[in-house]
Motif scaffolding. Structure first.
Motif, PDB file in Angstrom:
ATOM      1  N   ALA A  91     -31.568  33.639   9.944  1.00 55.59           N
ATOM      2  CA  ALA A  91     -30.801  34.435   8.887  1.00 55.59           C
ATOM      3  C   ALA A  91     -31.798  35.255   7.963  1.00 55.59           C
ATOM      4  O   ALA A  91     -32.778  35.193   7.939  1.00 55.59           O
ATOM      5  CB  ALA A  91     -30.150  33.232   7.977  1.00 55.59           C
ATOM      6  N   LEU A  92     -31.090  36.350   7.603  1.00 51.88           N
ATOM      7  CA  LEU A  92     -31.573  37.460   6.696  1.00 51.88           C
ATOM      8  C   LEU A  92     -31.617  37.267   5.436  1.00 51.88           C
ATOM      9  O   LEU A  92     -32.244  37.854   4.336  1.00 51.88           O
ATOM     10  CB  LEU A  92     -31.548  38.622   6.949  1.00 51.88           C
ATOM     11  N   ASP A  93     -30.652  36.179   4.756  1.00 54.92           N
ATOM     12  CA  ASP A  93     -30.341  36.253   3.566  1.00 54.92           C
ATOM     13  C   ASP A  93     -30.179  34.659   3.118  1.00 54.92           C
ATOM     14  O   ASP A  93     -30.170  33.751   3.869  1.00 54.92           O
ATOM     15  CB  ASP A  93     -29.236  37.002   3.025  1.00 54.92           C
ATOM     16  N   ALA A  94     -30.399  34.220   1.666  1.00 57.06           N
ATOM     17  CA  ALA A  94     -30.245  32.804   1.494  1.00 57.06           C
ATOM     18  C   ALA A  94     -29.163  32.221   1.689  1.00 57.06           C
ATOM     19  O   ALA A  94     -28.705  30.997   2.031  1.00 57.06           O
ATOM     20  CB  ALA A  94     -30.665  32.733  -0.017  1.00 57.06           C
ATOM     21  N   GLU A  95     -27.978  33.163   1.760  1.00 51.03           N
ATOM     22  CA  GLU A  95     -26.679  32.491   2.001  1.00 51.03           C
ATOM     23  C   GLU A  95     -26.245  32.470   3.594  1.00 51.03           C
ATOM     24  O   GLU A  95     -25.082  31.855   3.795  1.00 51.03           O
ATOM     25  CB  GLU A  95     -25.639  33.705   1.119  1.00 51.03           C
ATOM     26  N   GLN A  96     -27.110  32.933   4.197  1.00 49.66           N
ATOM     27  CA  GLN A  96     -26.891  32.870   5.614  1.00 49.66           C
ATOM     28  C   GLN A  96     -25.798  33.532   6.054  1.00 49.66           C
ATOM     29  O   GLN A  96     -24.879  33.266   7.007  1.00 49.66           O
ATOM     30  CB  GLN A  96     -27.025  31.490   6.274  1.00 49.66           C
ATOM     31  N   GLN A  97     -25.285  34.664   5.626  1.00 52.03           N
ATOM     32  CA  GLN A  97     -24.352  35.705   6.002  1.00 52.03           C
ATOM     33  C   GLN A  97     -24.749  36.725   6.776  1.00 52.03           C
ATOM     34  O   GLN A  97     -23.838  37.293   7.497  1.00 52.03           O
ATOM     35  CB  GLN A  97     -23.689  36.008   4.654  1.00 52.03           C
ATOM     36  N   THR A  98     -26.054  36.980   6.822  1.00 53.65           N
ATOM     37  CA  THR A  98     -26.302  38.051   7.667  1.00 53.65           C
ATOM     38  C   THR A  98     -27.506  37.587   8.675  1.00 53.65           C
ATOM     39  O   THR A  98     -28.332  36.786   8.417  1.00 53.65           O
ATOM     40  CB  THR A  98     -27.188  39.431   7.050  1.00 53.65           C
ATOM     41  N   TRP A  99     -27.457  37.870   9.800  1.00 55.33           N
ATOM     42  CA  TRP A  99     -28.240  37.418  10.785  1.00 55.33           C
ATOM     43  C   TRP A  99     -28.691  38.522  11.931  1.00 55.33           C
ATOM     44  O   TRP A  99     -28.146  39.376  11.906  1.00 55.33           O
ATOM     45  CB  TRP A  99     -27.390  36.389  11.693  1.00 55.33           C
TER      46      TRP A  99
ATOM     47  N   PRO B 249     -29.093  43.865  12.779  1.00 53.66           N
ATOM     48  CA  PRO B 249     -28.764  42.608  11.862  1.00 53.66           C
ATOM     49  C   PRO B 249     -27.163  42.938  11.791  1.00 53.66           C
ATOM     50  O   PRO B 249     -26.690  43.790  11.598  1.00 53.66           O
ATOM     51  CB  PRO B 249     -29.264  43.008  10.559  1.00 53.66           C
ATOM     52  N   ARG B 250     -26.212  41.897  11.861  1.00 48.42           N
ATOM     53  CA  ARG B 250     -24.797  41.786  11.413  1.00 48.42           C
ATOM     54  C   ARG B 250     -24.653  40.769  10.590  1.00 48.42           C
ATOM     55  O   ARG B 250     -24.976  39.501  10.558  1.00 48.42           O
ATOM     56  CB  ARG B 250     -24.075  41.444  12.953  1.00 48.42           C
ATOM     57  N   THR B 251     -23.132  40.992   9.821  1.00 54.08           N
ATOM     58  CA  THR B 251     -22.757  40.101   8.865  1.00 54.08           C
ATOM     59  C   THR B 251     -21.995  38.960   9.841  1.00 54.08           C
ATOM     60  O   THR B 251     -21.305  39.362  10.857  1.00 54.08           O
ATOM     61  CB  THR B 251     -22.075  40.604   7.661  1.00 54.08           C
ATOM     62  N   VAL B 252     -21.576  37.868   9.233  1.00 49.12           N
ATOM     63  CA  VAL B 252     -20.654  36.943   9.865  1.00 49.12           C
ATOM     64  C   VAL B 252     -19.357  37.427   9.785  1.00 49.12           C
ATOM     65  O   VAL B 252     -18.591  37.420  10.823  1.00 49.12           O
ATOM     66  CB  VAL B 252     -20.730  35.763   8.911  1.00 49.12           C
ATOM     67  N   ALA B 253     -18.912  38.044   8.677  1.00 51.88           N
ATOM     68  CA  ALA B 253     -17.601  38.700   8.586  1.00 51.88           C
ATOM     69  C   ALA B 253     -17.272  39.725   9.695  1.00 51.88           C
ATOM     70  O   ALA B 253     -16.177  39.823  10.240  1.00 51.88           O
ATOM     71  CB  ALA B 253     -17.607  39.341   7.159  1.00 51.88           C
ATOM     72  N   SER B 254     -18.422  40.683   9.712  1.00 51.96           N
ATOM     73  CA  SER B 254     -18.077  41.714  10.869  1.00 51.96           C
ATOM     74  C   SER B 254     -17.996  41.247  12.150  1.00 51.96           C
ATOM     75  O   SER B 254     -17.346  41.605  13.003  1.00 51.96           O
ATOM     76  CB  SER B 254     -19.421  42.689  10.650  1.00 51.96           C
ATOM     77  N   LEU B 255     -18.918  40.243  12.370  1.00 53.69           N
ATOM     78  CA  LEU B 255     -18.820  39.392  13.922  1.00 53.69           C
ATOM     79  C   LEU B 255     -17.528  38.634  14.029  1.00 53.69           C
ATOM     80  O   LEU B 255     -16.726  38.850  15.119  1.00 53.69           O
ATOM     81  CB  LEU B 255     -19.868  38.518  13.973  1.00 53.69           C
ATOM     82  N   ALA B 256     -16.917  38.346  12.853  1.00 55.75           N
ATOM     83  CA  ALA B 256     -15.522  37.549  13.063  1.00 55.75           C
ATOM     84  C   ALA B 256     -14.644  38.509  13.375  1.00 55.75           C
ATOM     85  O   ALA B 256     -13.496  38.378  14.128  1.00 55.75           O
ATOM     86  CB  ALA B 256     -15.115  36.695  11.829  1.00 55.75           C
ATOM     87  N   GLN B 257     -14.640  39.523  12.723  1.00 55.88           N
ATOM     88  CA  GLN B 257     -13.470  40.532  12.916  1.00 55.88           C
ATOM     89  C   GLN B 257     -13.623  41.318  14.310  1.00 55.88           C
ATOM     90  O   GLN B 257     -12.671  41.566  15.071  1.00 55.88           O
ATOM     91  CB  GLN B 257     -13.720  41.760  11.917  1.00 55.88           C
ATOM     92  N   GLU B 258     -15.020  41.503  14.893  1.00 50.94           N
ATOM     93  CA  GLU B 258     -14.854  41.911  16.286  1.00 50.94           C
ATOM     94  C   GLU B 258     -14.710  41.103  17.275  1.00 50.94           C
ATOM     95  O   GLU B 258     -14.160  41.435  18.524  1.00 50.94           O
ATOM     96  CB  GLU B 258     -16.407  42.689  16.495  1.00 50.94           C
TER      97      GLU B 258
ATOM     98  N   ALA C 273     -16.539  30.370  10.367  1.00 54.89           N
ATOM     99  CA  ALA C 273     -17.415  29.259  10.240  1.00 54.89           C
ATOM    100  C   ALA C 273     -17.747  28.777  11.623  1.00 54.89           C
ATOM    101  O   ALA C 273     -18.749  28.431  11.758  1.00 54.89           O
ATOM    102  CB  ALA C 273     -16.413  28.087   9.718  1.00 54.89           C
ATOM    103  N   GLU C 274     -16.992  29.128  12.734  1.00 56.59           N
ATOM    104  CA  GLU C 274     -17.350  28.740  14.219  1.00 56.59           C
ATOM    105  C   GLU C 274     -18.560  29.732  14.498  1.00 56.59           C
ATOM    106  O   GLU C 274     -19.562  29.352  14.964  1.00 56.59           O
ATOM    107  CB  GLU C 274     -16.169  29.284  14.946  1.00 56.59           C
TER     108      GLU C 274
END
Length: 978
Positions: free
Chosen positions: A428-436, A394-403, A409-410
């Motif tokens: 998605a693993l959370d309601a906010e769809q920030q972890t996938w 599982p990875r967060t959108v923020a960490s994927l953007a940084q890497e 948003a993309e």
């Protein structure tokens, strides 16, 4: 008896999957990202257009002649093409990515086709496990139950589409929660929602109190709280929430609250990590059930029940592919068989080539990754959702953007596309769809094999660098334009002290001659190191017209030998007792010479003995003595063959040391192939100031012209009447000259005579007179009309005696008495109205035009004056006097050598040699230490040879690109015939 089921973690590197960020792998690529960013591309375009502007300012002359719009188009083509083929596709791609950011919100339940089923009427499992789970939950006797199964085994579909609707229909209250939620807080919110338990729920109270009141409110109905995908509660760790939930379940296990039960649903590979939370233990007989995959027979029955008509061969291939994906032999997960059925259901007429049998799932995944909206991001994104041991992470959108360097948003939009109903590759693993994470473990190795070999098209990979390529190309063009030739000259100088140069007419043989030491004979077709040193010392040396023979004198003996003859010792002399006048101002060529066709050679000694013979076979054809001229106290003689070698003319000057002003001479003409006829002495004597300008032959040996001693006439002899020559005056001018200081009366009346090549047209001019042109055999009478009617200049008389003809003999160029250069056609009359091509030099100290030459084709003319200016122009045009092709500075001598290609031109004056192409600028080539005598090429054109008075310079040229030496060039073949 209670048995603990499974304790190992699926990832050996950690006991609990985590979303902690991995150190960004993209930091090392920061410079590359900057170069391909909008700022980097803007920099590249600015550089490209700046280089184009720089190149435009330094365009070569041939390109400057083009229309302005074409010049701009040529130089701006590369940057504009870069804009068209890079920026426009990049703009379209950015718009496509932007659309990904417009995918927002949470998908509705049941939206994804590969997501858990919700339609009870269409749900059916061929293995009957839905009935078993329903019965187990109806008969439960534990407050905490566990339902496990492999990823994709159908747990969620079984509960959502069958078991839970059946339980609700039987009167049970079912509360559904997700594992990524805080279970206690989520349960509290659900209990306080109107319509779940109460129409008007209590406003406050702890979750324990609310749950107890709810049991009393719905009694006798039982309450079942389902936490689906409970492994998410472990994947997203929060120690405080986990401890609180553990205490809550432990108290519920020890002190049940009414008829309340918790059902925890998770993948069986998370059994160990979940047990480590300290939850109530799993009782294999009563509190735990596992949803098994399909058997192969059940999978076949499921496919056949879909309504698809599948052939037996294709069915076997599909089941074989599904079976190979499974770890347990003989079992196939429902998600696997659903994917296969989904793919087959798309194509009613047969599978496309990319969906070949045996690769349905892989082709499905490849197609999803290749969607236009995600194909640029997905292959980069998916590897970050996999661990080194090829399991999902599982990875967060923020960490994927940084890497990855993509915008959050993309990334979120790409994940939403891959997680849609008809794909469900990620979830998605959370309601906010920030972890996938990747939705199923069995997809990870398949996706890994696809993206690890993923190769974008060459154009797609190269396209971000197109602006930089255009900038680099324009920089190269600017450098090349600023240095048009891009050539480097390598000069080797060889000192030859005390040597004099002797050349042949063919310009392929050069002799370094010295009367004190041995001489060297060099064939210019070979390197200088291959020169041949003569084994004897010669007093003088002569080279034949075609460089085939050499003649030399040694101690009164005359020798003739072939240039390619290897001499180990002094050869046998042709003539013995041969002596010449010891006059340092005259070379051996005044006494020994070859005909142009090399069939004859003549020799004349100081006492008047003259010999003629064939040089090819000197021993078989001994020299024939023609005559003996009576010597005077000081004798000067000029000897010359006609162009074909048939005639030999001898001029015996009558001047003596006691009478230096007497400049007349007797003319003797011989027919060399008929020596018995003897010489014919012409009745009219000639002026001998510049003997060979005063006596000339036509190319066909039909006519001979010479200036008469009566100072006013030009005589023309018809050689076809030999030995009874018809010699008559064809031009007679009653001319009263104005004497110039330092000039003799003989010089004043000397004619300069020329036959135009390949014609019988004669061009004549006195030193201080106009041009006359006529055809041989057509006398002009006592008052001829001048060809160029020019007024005499008030300045000094023209210095040059140069008259040049085009190779075809149709054009002539010369300086008239007004000191201007005229160019006209020989056979066009009248000539008097011809305008000067180069006006007269008004400077009293100026010496005007020094040299004129036509190109080998006759299409171009080059002329140089005493100011060192060189002009090149079309024969039927006019030179640009404001922009000379070359500029040497003041000089008294200038020479030209054309390339045989009619384009290249070499100029040398004094110590300088320059070269260039017609229509362009000339560039310095070499400056020698002493005066340049001649240039040629050697060693197959690899070297340019510059002969000077004391040196030999070998010049090679090679291509250089931004200072890097590359291939060697060959020099153009030179035209040395004129």
């Amino acid at each position: 008896m209670r048995t603990s089921v499974g304790t190992a973690s699926p990832n050996p590197n950690h006991t609990s999957p985590s979303t902690s960020d991995v150190p960004p792998s993209g930091r090392g690529r920061a410079p590359l990202r900057l170069a391909t960013s909008w700022l980097g591309r803007l920099t590249a375009y600015i550089g490209a257009f700046a280089a184009a502007f720089f190149a435009f300012q330094r365009l070569p002359d041939p390109l400057k002649a083009l229309p302005l719009w074409l010049q701009v188009a040529l130089l701006a083509a590369l940057p504009v093409l870069a804009l068209v083929f890079q920026e426009i596709p990049a703009f379209v791609e950015r718009r496509r990515r932007k659309r990904l950011t417009e995918i927002t919100g949470i998908p509705h339940p049941g939206y994804f086709r590969l997501a858990p089923r919700e339609d009870q009427t269409s749900f059916k499992r061929a293995d009957g496990q839905h009935e078993e789970i329903l019965q187990w939950l109806n008969e439960r006797n534990r407050p905490v139950c566990y339902l496990t199964g492999l990823s994709g085994s159908g747990k969620s579909s079984l509960l959502t589409a069958w078991v839970l609707p059946k339980l609700e229909a039987s009167g049970m209250v079912v509360i559904r929660l997700r594992g990524y939620q805080d279970p206690i807080a989520a349960l509290e919110r659900e209990l306080q929602k109107p319509g779940i338990i109460w129409q008007k729920p209590p406003a406050d109270g702890s979750v324990e109190a609310l749950l107890e009141r709810a049991c009393r409110h719905v009694r006798p109905k039982p309450i079942l709280i389902v936490l689906d995908q409970f492994e998410e509660f472990v994947i997203l760790p929060d120690p405080d929430k986990q401890q609180r939930f553990r205490q809550f379940l432990s108290s519920l296990q020890e002190k049940p609250v009414g008829d309340v039960a918790f059902l925890l649903v998770f993948r069986n590979d998370y059994t160990g990590p979940i047990q480590q939370l300290g939850l109530p233990p799993i009782d294999q007989s009563s509190s735990w059930r596992e949803v098994s995959p399909f058997t192969e027979s059940a999978a076949r029955e499921f496919l056949l029940g879909s309504g698809l008509r599948v052939g037996d061969e294709l069915m076997q291939d599909v089941l074989l592919e599904a079976r190979e994906m499974e770890h347990a032999k003989g079992f196939i997960r429902p998600i696997t068989i659903n994917l296969c059925g989904l793919v087959m259901g798309r194509f009613a007429t047969g599978l496309p080539r990319s969906f070949r049998q045996g690769g349905l799932i892989r082709a499905f995944l490849r197609e999803a990754i290749s969607l236009p909206s995600v194909r640029d991001i997905a292959p980069v994104l998916l590897p970050h959702l996999m661990s080194d041991s090829v399991t999902k992470v599982p990875r967060t959108v923020a960490s994927l953007a940084q890497e990855t360097g993509y915008h959050p948003a993309e990334i979120r939009g790409c994940l939403c596309v891959l997680g849609q109903r008809d794909r469900a590759i990620v979830r998605a693993l959370d309601a906010e769809q920030q972890t996938w994470e990747i939705s199923h473990d069995f997809l990870v190795p398949l996706l890994d094999s696809i993206v690890s070999r993923w190769t974008a098209s060459v154009w797609h990979r190269v396209r971000p660098w197109v602006p930089w390529a255009a900038a680099a190309a324009m920089a190269v063009i600017a450098i090349v334009v600023s240095e048009p030739t891009g050539r480097q000259f390598l000069v080797e100088t060889i000192e030859l002290p005390g040597q004099q140069w002797v050349f042949g007419g063919g310009s392929k043989l050069a002799v370094a001659f010295s009367a004190e030491k041995k001489s060297s004979v060099w064939n210019l077709d070979t390197p200088w190191s291959k020169r041949v040193e003569l084994p004897f010392v010669v007093d003088g040396i002569v080279v034949s017209a075609r460089d085939t023979f050499l003649a030399g004198t040694v101690a009164g003996n005359l020798y003739v030998w072939r240039a390619d003859q290897q001499l180990s010792e002094q050869p046998v002399p042709v003539l013995t007792g041969f002596t010449t006048i010891a006059d340092p101002m005259r070379s051996l060529s005044s006494w020994v010479g070859f005909s142009k066709n090399e069939e004859w050679v003549h020799a004349i000694s100081e006492d008047g003995r003259m010999y003629v013979w064939h040089p090819q076979e000197p021993r078989l054809s001994p020299p024939v003595r023609l005559t003996k001229l009576e010597p005077t106290w000081v004798m000067e003689k000029e000897v010359r063959f006609s162009p074909s070698g048939k005639y030999l003319v001898v001029i015996r000057q009558d001047r003596t040391l006691h009478s230096p002003a007497k400049r007349t001479g007797s003319l003797f003409l011989y027919r060399v192939d008929r020596p018995e006829e003897g010489p014919v002495e012409l009745e009219e004597k000639t002026i001998v100031d510049d003997a060979w300008a005063c006596c000339t032959f036509s190319n066909d040996d039909r006519w001979m012209a010479h200036s008469g001693a009566n100072r006013d006439a030009v005589y023309v002899a018809d050689l076809s009447t030999f030995p009874h020559l018809k010699n008559q005056a064809e031009l007679y001018v009653d001319f009263n000259p104005v004497m110039s200081p330092g000039r003799t009366l003989d010089q004043t009346y000397t004619y300069l005579l020329h036959f135009a090549p390949n014609t019988n047209w004669i061009v004549a001019r006195k030193f201080f007179g106009p041009f006359f042109v006529w055809q041989a055999g057509l006398p002009q009478g006592p008052n001829p009309v001048a060809a160029i009617q020019a007024s005499r200049s008030s300045g000094p008389v023209p210095f040059t005696s140069e008259v040049a003809f085009s190779p075809d003999g149709k054009w002539v160029a010369g300086v008239a008495e007004d000191r201007a250069l005229y160019v006209w056609q020989v056979d066009k009359t009248p000539h008097a109205r011809v305008e000067p091509t180069i006006p007269a030099d008004e400077n009293p100290r100026g010496r005007g035009i020094l040299r004129i030459s036509f190109s080998p084709s006759g299409n171009w003319i080059v002329a140089g004056d005493s100011y060192g200016r060189v002009f090149v122009w079309k024969t039927n045009g006019r030179p640009d006097l404001q922009h000379p092709a070359g500029l040497f500075g003041p000089t008294d001598s200038i020479n030209f050598v054309w390339g045989a290609d009619d384009r290249h031109l070499f100029l040398f004056a004094g110590r300088d040699v320059v070269w260039g192409e017609v229509g362009g600028k000339f560039e310095p080539l070499i400056r020698t230490d002493t005066r340049v005598l001649k240039i040629g090429t050697s060693n197959g054109g690899q070297e340019l040879v510059v002969f000077s008075q004391k040196h030999l310079s070998l010049v090679r040229q090679r291509l250089k690109f931004v200072g890097i030496p590359l291939k060697m060039y060959r020099w153009p073949e030179l035209d040395q015939t004129r």
